[in-house]
Enzyme design. Structure first.
Site, PDB file in Angstrom:
ATOM      1  N   ASP A   1      30.263  34.545  25.218  1.00 45.67           N
ATOM      2  CA  ASP A   1      30.162  33.949  26.557  1.00 45.67           C
ATOM      3  C   ASP A   1      29.590  34.904  27.598  1.00 45.67           C
ATOM      4  O   ASP A   1      29.945  34.830  28.787  1.00 45.67           O
ATOM      5  CB  ASP A   1      31.538  33.430  27.025  1.00 45.67           C
ATOM      6  CG  ASP A   1      32.094  32.394  26.086  1.00 45.67           C
ATOM      7  OD1 ASP A   1      31.303  31.655  25.481  1.00 45.67           O
ATOM      8  OD2 ASP A   1      33.334  32.326  25.942  1.00 45.67           O
TER       9      ASP A   1
ATOM     10  N   LYS B   1      24.398  34.432  27.191  1.00 42.13           N
ATOM     11  CA  LYS B   1      23.243  34.482  26.273  1.00 42.13           C
ATOM     12  C   LYS B   1      22.333  33.272  26.485  1.00 42.13           C
ATOM     13  O   LYS B   1      21.113  33.398  26.515  1.00 42.13           O
ATOM     14  CB  LYS B   1      23.730  34.479  24.808  1.00 42.13           C
ATOM     15  CG  LYS B   1      24.614  35.662  24.457  1.00 42.13           C
ATOM     16  CD  LYS B   1      25.134  35.553  23.029  1.00 42.13           C
ATOM     17  CE  LYS B   1      26.141  34.434  22.819  1.00 42.13           C
ATOM     18  NZ  LYS B   1      27.403  34.584  23.543  1.00 42.13           N
TER      19      LYS B   1
ATOM     20  N   GLY C   1      28.937  27.849  22.679  1.00 41.00           N
ATOM     21  CA  GLY C   1      28.681  27.002  23.844  1.00 41.00           C
ATOM     22  C   GLY C   1      27.784  27.794  24.763  1.00 41.00           C
ATOM     23  O   GLY C   1      28.238  28.733  25.403  1.00 41.00           O
ATOM     24  N   HIS C   2      26.505  27.453  24.777  1.00 39.61           N
ATOM     25  CA  HIS C   2      25.526  28.207  25.557  1.00 39.61           C
ATOM     26  C   HIS C   2      25.072  27.346  26.740  1.00 39.61           C
ATOM     27  O   HIS C   2      24.461  26.303  26.559  1.00 39.61           O
ATOM     28  CB  HIS C   2      24.335  28.613  24.678  1.00 39.61           C
ATOM     29  CG  HIS C   2      24.718  29.556  23.580  1.00 39.61           C
ATOM     30  ND1 HIS C   2      23.839  30.051  22.665  1.00 39.61           N
ATOM     31  CD2 HIS C   2      25.919  30.121  23.277  1.00 39.61           C
ATOM     32  CE1 HIS C   2      24.476  30.876  21.834  1.00 39.61           C
ATOM     33  NE2 HIS C   2      25.745  30.921  22.182  1.00 39.61           N
TER      34      HIS C   2
ATOM     35  N   GLN D   1      28.314  33.815  19.672  1.00 39.44           N
ATOM     36  CA  GLN D   1      29.496  34.682  19.742  1.00 39.44           C
ATOM     37  C   GLN D   1      29.078  36.067  20.251  1.00 39.44           C
ATOM     38  O   GLN D   1      28.166  36.146  21.049  1.00 39.44           O
ATOM     39  CB  GLN D   1      30.210  34.758  18.377  1.00 39.44           C
ATOM     40  CG  GLN D   1      30.922  33.472  17.973  1.00 39.44           C
ATOM     41  CD  GLN D   1      30.021  32.396  17.400  1.00 39.44           C
ATOM     42  OE1 GLN D   1      29.270  32.627  16.470  1.00 39.44           O
ATOM     43  NE2 GLN D   1      30.079  31.206  17.938  1.00 39.44           N
TER      44      GLN D   1
HETATM   45  P1  GDP Z   1      27.010  32.148  26.347  1.00 42.10           P
HETATM   46  O1  GDP Z   1      27.927  31.555  25.347  1.00 42.10           O
HETATM   47  O2  GDP Z   1      26.825  33.623  26.140  1.00 42.10           O
HETATM   48  O3  GDP Z   1      25.698  31.437  26.445  1.00 42.10           O
HETATM   49  O4  GDP Z   1      27.719  32.006  27.755  1.00 42.10           O
HETATM   50  P2  GDP Z   1      28.471  30.682  28.317  1.00 42.10           P
HETATM   51  O5  GDP Z   1      27.452  29.681  28.688  1.00 42.10           O
HETATM   52  O6  GDP Z   1      29.551  30.262  27.403  1.00 42.10           O
HETATM   53  O7  GDP Z   1      29.210  31.277  29.576  1.00 42.10           O
HETATM   54  C1  GDP Z   1      28.518  31.859  30.631  1.00 42.10           C
HETATM   55  C2  GDP Z   1      28.840  31.070  31.911  1.00 42.10           C
HETATM   56  O8  GDP Z   1      28.436  31.812  33.041  1.00 42.10           O
HETATM   57  C3  GDP Z   1      28.071  29.777  31.995  1.00 42.10           C
HETATM   58  O9  GDP Z   1      28.851  28.835  32.691  1.00 42.10           O
HETATM   59  C4  GDP Z   1      26.840  30.143  32.809  1.00 42.10           C
HETATM   60  O10 GDP Z   1      26.298  29.034  33.531  1.00 42.10           O
HETATM   61  C5  GDP Z   1      27.406  31.150  33.758  1.00 42.10           C
HETATM   62  N1  GDP Z   1      26.486  32.213  34.169  1.00 42.10           N
HETATM   63  C6  GDP Z   1      25.531  32.840  33.435  1.00 42.10           C
HETATM   64  N2  GDP Z   1      24.985  33.847  34.149  1.00 42.10           N
HETATM   65  C7  GDP Z   1      25.610  33.846  35.345  1.00 42.10           C
HETATM   66  C8  GDP Z   1      25.522  34.691  36.505  1.00 42.10           C
HETATM   67  O11 GDP Z   1      24.765  35.640  36.564  1.00 42.10           O
HETATM   68  N3  GDP Z   1      26.382  34.402  37.542  1.00 42.10           N
HETATM   69  C9  GDP Z   1      27.259  33.364  37.496  1.00 42.10           C
HETATM   70  N4  GDP Z   1      28.047  33.181  38.554  1.00 42.10           N
HETATM   71  N5  GDP Z   1      27.367  32.563  36.419  1.00 42.10           N
HETATM   72  C10 GDP Z   1      26.566  32.813  35.366  1.00 42.10           C
HETATM   73  P1  IMO Z   2      29.457  31.747  22.342  1.00 46.96           P
HETATM   74  O1  IMO Z   2      28.259  31.668  21.441  1.00 46.96           O
HETATM   75  C1  IMO Z   2      33.569  33.096  22.846  1.00 46.96           C
HETATM   76  C2  IMO Z   2      36.144  32.897  19.323  1.00 46.96           C
HETATM   77  C3  IMO Z   2      37.298  31.929  19.326  1.00 46.96           C
HETATM   78  C4  IMO Z   2      38.291  32.684  18.466  1.00 46.96           C
HETATM   79  C5  IMO Z   2      37.400  33.346  17.415  1.00 46.96           C
HETATM   80  C6  IMO Z   2      37.309  32.590  16.108  1.00 46.96           C
HETATM   81  O2  IMO Z   2      29.542  30.619  23.309  1.00 46.96           O
HETATM   82  O3  IMO Z   2      29.544  33.087  22.975  1.00 46.96           O
HETATM   83  P2  IMO Z   2      36.052  30.357  15.412  1.00 46.96           P
HETATM   84  O4  IMO Z   2      36.217  28.949  15.886  1.00 46.96           O
HETATM   85  O5  IMO Z   2      34.671  30.892  15.582  1.00 46.96           O
HETATM   86  O6  IMO Z   2      36.556  30.581  14.014  1.00 46.96           O
HETATM   87  O7  IMO Z   2      37.028  31.214  16.354  1.00 46.96           O
HETATM   88  O8  IMO Z   2      36.108  33.426  18.006  1.00 46.96           O
HETATM   89  N1  IMO Z   2      34.822  32.303  19.589  1.00 46.96           N
HETATM   90  C7  IMO Z   2      34.145  32.468  20.730  1.00 46.96           C
HETATM   91  N2  IMO Z   2      34.498  33.090  21.879  1.00 46.96           N
HETATM   92  N3  IMO Z   2      32.345  32.556  22.729  1.00 46.96           N
HETATM   93  C8  IMO Z   2      31.967  31.949  21.573  1.00 46.96           C
HETATM   94  O9  IMO Z   2      30.708  31.517  21.349  1.00 46.96           O
HETATM   95  C9  IMO Z   2      32.897  31.851  20.533  1.00 46.96           C
HETATM   96  N4  IMO Z   2      32.874  31.313  19.290  1.00 46.96           N
HETATM   97  C10 IMO Z   2      34.048  31.610  18.720  1.00 46.96           C
HETATM   98  O10 IMO Z   2      37.768  31.702  20.627  1.00 46.96           O
HETATM   99  O11 IMO Z   2      38.895  33.699  19.225  1.00 46.96           O
HETATM  100 MG    MG Z   3      29.680  30.419  25.303  1.00 45.20          MG
END
Ligand code: GDP
Ligand code: IMO
Ligand code: MG
Length: 431
Positions: free
Chosen positions: A13, A16, A40-41, A221
């Site tokens: 999270d 990416k 979840g991207h 991840q």
């Molecule tokens: P990922 O799994 O690495 O793609 O990240 P996620 O999408 O799960 O979580 C990142 C969250 O932060 C998302 O809700 C993005 O919209 C938000 N986000 C990404 N970059 C920024 C930033 O620079 N500032 C803020 N405030 N939010 C951001």
């Molecule tokens: P993105 O790509 C954050 C975590 C789960 C749990 C562990 C194992 O959005 O960064 P799983 O269901 O994969 O067997 O769970 O990994 N986890 C993540 N945490 N971002 C993710 O994906 C994750 N995908 C799995 O919360 O701790």
């Molecule tokens: Mg994510």
């Protein structure tokens, strides 16, 4: 443009999805190499929000190709619902999305097994069946996409697998299985829809590279969730780090030009496991609220803490990161002080290497240096020069301690809210 891996340098999270979307315009193909719909991207295009779980983020850029590599586990129902979501948003998927014939098929029974094992030994998983599907892959009893498409072969493999699962389930006291035959028929129907997208994606990628196409590998991840290099057993079941891009896409290591690590200006994790810099005081809650740190897949509150240099050094070393991207810097705008963990101690002695056991990880005492906050909004800034001096000092501190250049800073969730550092290797890389 060389081929590039973008991956999470922390526990996932990191942002990416946003970064891949920003960079995708410079590439021809975006490939996911591991994981499944546990990812979840999130991408914001203007006000419009997309959360991609299985399909590479590059699908959002018209004309680009998206590849789901052999290293993934694919739940066809999740895949098809994501395709439907994109189609409803007017995004053309047909002819642009390719699935590896060697990727593994995730079945409802994998979720059932995960529930059983989570009740016995909780990890805090996403409950998507990811771990059990990888278990079947490694145990050489999994079903691959190519086999799903072969109706008779699938029937035999599926029935044998289910007979085994039911025997294991019975031993563990589980008897609630979905209707085995009904699920089989459902998967046979999925196969018909999926068929046109399935091919030898490794060959597709190698040919594209040979023809001079630029490929970006989108990690899911993060390094600390990697099955080998993460905080085992509180990890996911795939190779999220840079090595995974080669095995999970079927391309040679020599084809990779650059590795970009994405890290938040602080750090978060979802689920169980050690977290040395977790802020269990009000500061953690402030980060969670300001950063909207709730899981994009499960909605769970993310655990929040301070930037961790020893873990960043580790991540940079495991992956060979040549550029660090710092995201969500804006979330720290209002803090008077920003602690950064610069070292670990245990029983008074400095710990230089990241321990391999949870017991040792939990004994680590972080050593903090506190940097002054900038107390001004940097939200949405697009040029490095606009940043307040103290924000620049914070970044310079992270850069010098982590020993990796920060080439890009994210100041908001939207595509445009991004700073490319002038004169950086990253800027040159982007041309
Ligand atoms: P990922 O799994 O690495 O793609 O990240 P996620 O999408 O799960 O979580 C990142 C969250 O932060 C998302 O809700 C993005 O919209 C938000 N986000 C990404 N970059 C920024 C930033 O620079 N500032 C803020 N405030 N939010 C951001
Ligand atoms: P993105 O790509 C954050 C975590 C789960 C749990 C562990 C194992 O959005 O960064 P799983 O269901 O994969 O067997 O769970 O990994 N986890 C993540 N945490 N971002 C993710 O994906 C994750 N995908 C799995 O919360 O701790
Ligand atoms: Mg994510």
């Amino acid at each position: 443009m060389g081929n590039l891996i973008i991956l999470g340098a922390q526990w996932g999270d990191e942002g990416k999805g946003k970064l891949v979307d920003v960079l995708a315009k410079r590439f021809d193909i975006v490939v996911r190499y591991q994981g499944g719909h546990n990812a979840g991207h999130t991408v914001f295009i203007g006000e419009k929000k997309f959360v991609l779980k299985l399909i590479p983020t590059g699908i959002l850029r018209p004309g680009k190709l998206a590849v789901i590599g052999n290293g993934l586990v694919i739940d066809p129902a999740a895949l098809l619902s994501e395709i439907d979501m994109l189609t409803a948003e007017g995004i053309e998927v047909s002819g642009r999305l390719f699935l590896s014939n060697r990727a593994h098929v995730l079945l409802p029974v994998h979720r059932t097994m995960e529930k059983v094992f989570e009740a016995r030994r909780p990890i805090g998983t996403t409950s998507r069946g990811i771990g059990p599907c990888y278990e079947d892959k490694t145990a050489r009893r999994g079903i691959r996409m190519a086999e799903l498409l072969d109706r008779d072969g699938f029937r035999a493999k599926y029935d044998a697998l289910m007979a085994e699962k039911m025997a294991i389930g019975a031993a563990l006291g589980v008897n609630e299985y979905a209707d085995v035959a009904a699920i089989r028929e459902q998967y046979e129907a999925f196969a018909e829809r999926i068929k046109p997208m399935v091919c030898d994606t490794a060959m597709l990628l190698r040919r594209a590279m040979r023809d001079g196409k630029a490929v970006m590998f989108e990690g899911a991840q993060g390094t600390l969730l990697d099955i080998d290099h993460g905080t085992y057993p509180f990890v996911t079941s795939s190779s999220a780090s840079a090595g995974g891009a080669c095995t999970g896409a079927g391309v040679p290591p020599t084809s990779i030009g650059s590795v970009v690590g994405v890290a938040k200006a602080y750090i978060t994790r979802v689920g169980g496991g050690p977290f040395p810099t977790e802020a269990l005081d009000g500061a953690g809650e402030r980060i969670r609220q300001r950063g909207n740190e709730f899981g994009s897949v499960t909605g769970r509150p993310r655990r929040c803490g301070w930037f961790d240099i020893p873990l960043t050094l580790y991540s940079a070393a495991v992956n060979g990161i040549d550029t660090l991207v710092i995201t969500k810097l804006d979330v720290l705008d209002e803090f008077d002080n920003v602690p950064v963990c610069v070292a670990y101690r245990r029983g008074g002695a400095e710990v230089r290497d990241i321990p391999a056991t949870i017991a040792e990880m939990e004994q680590l005492e972080p050593v903090y240096e506190c940097l002054p906050g900038w107390k001004a909004s940097i939200f949405g800034m697009t040029s490095y020069d606009q940043l307040p001096a103290r924000a620049k000092e914070y970044l310079a501190f992270l850069e010098s301690r982590a020993g990796v250049e920060i080439g890009c800073i994210s100041t908001g969730p939207e595509r445009s809210q991004t700073i490319i550092k002038p004169g950086s290797h990253f800027e040159k890389l982007l041309g």
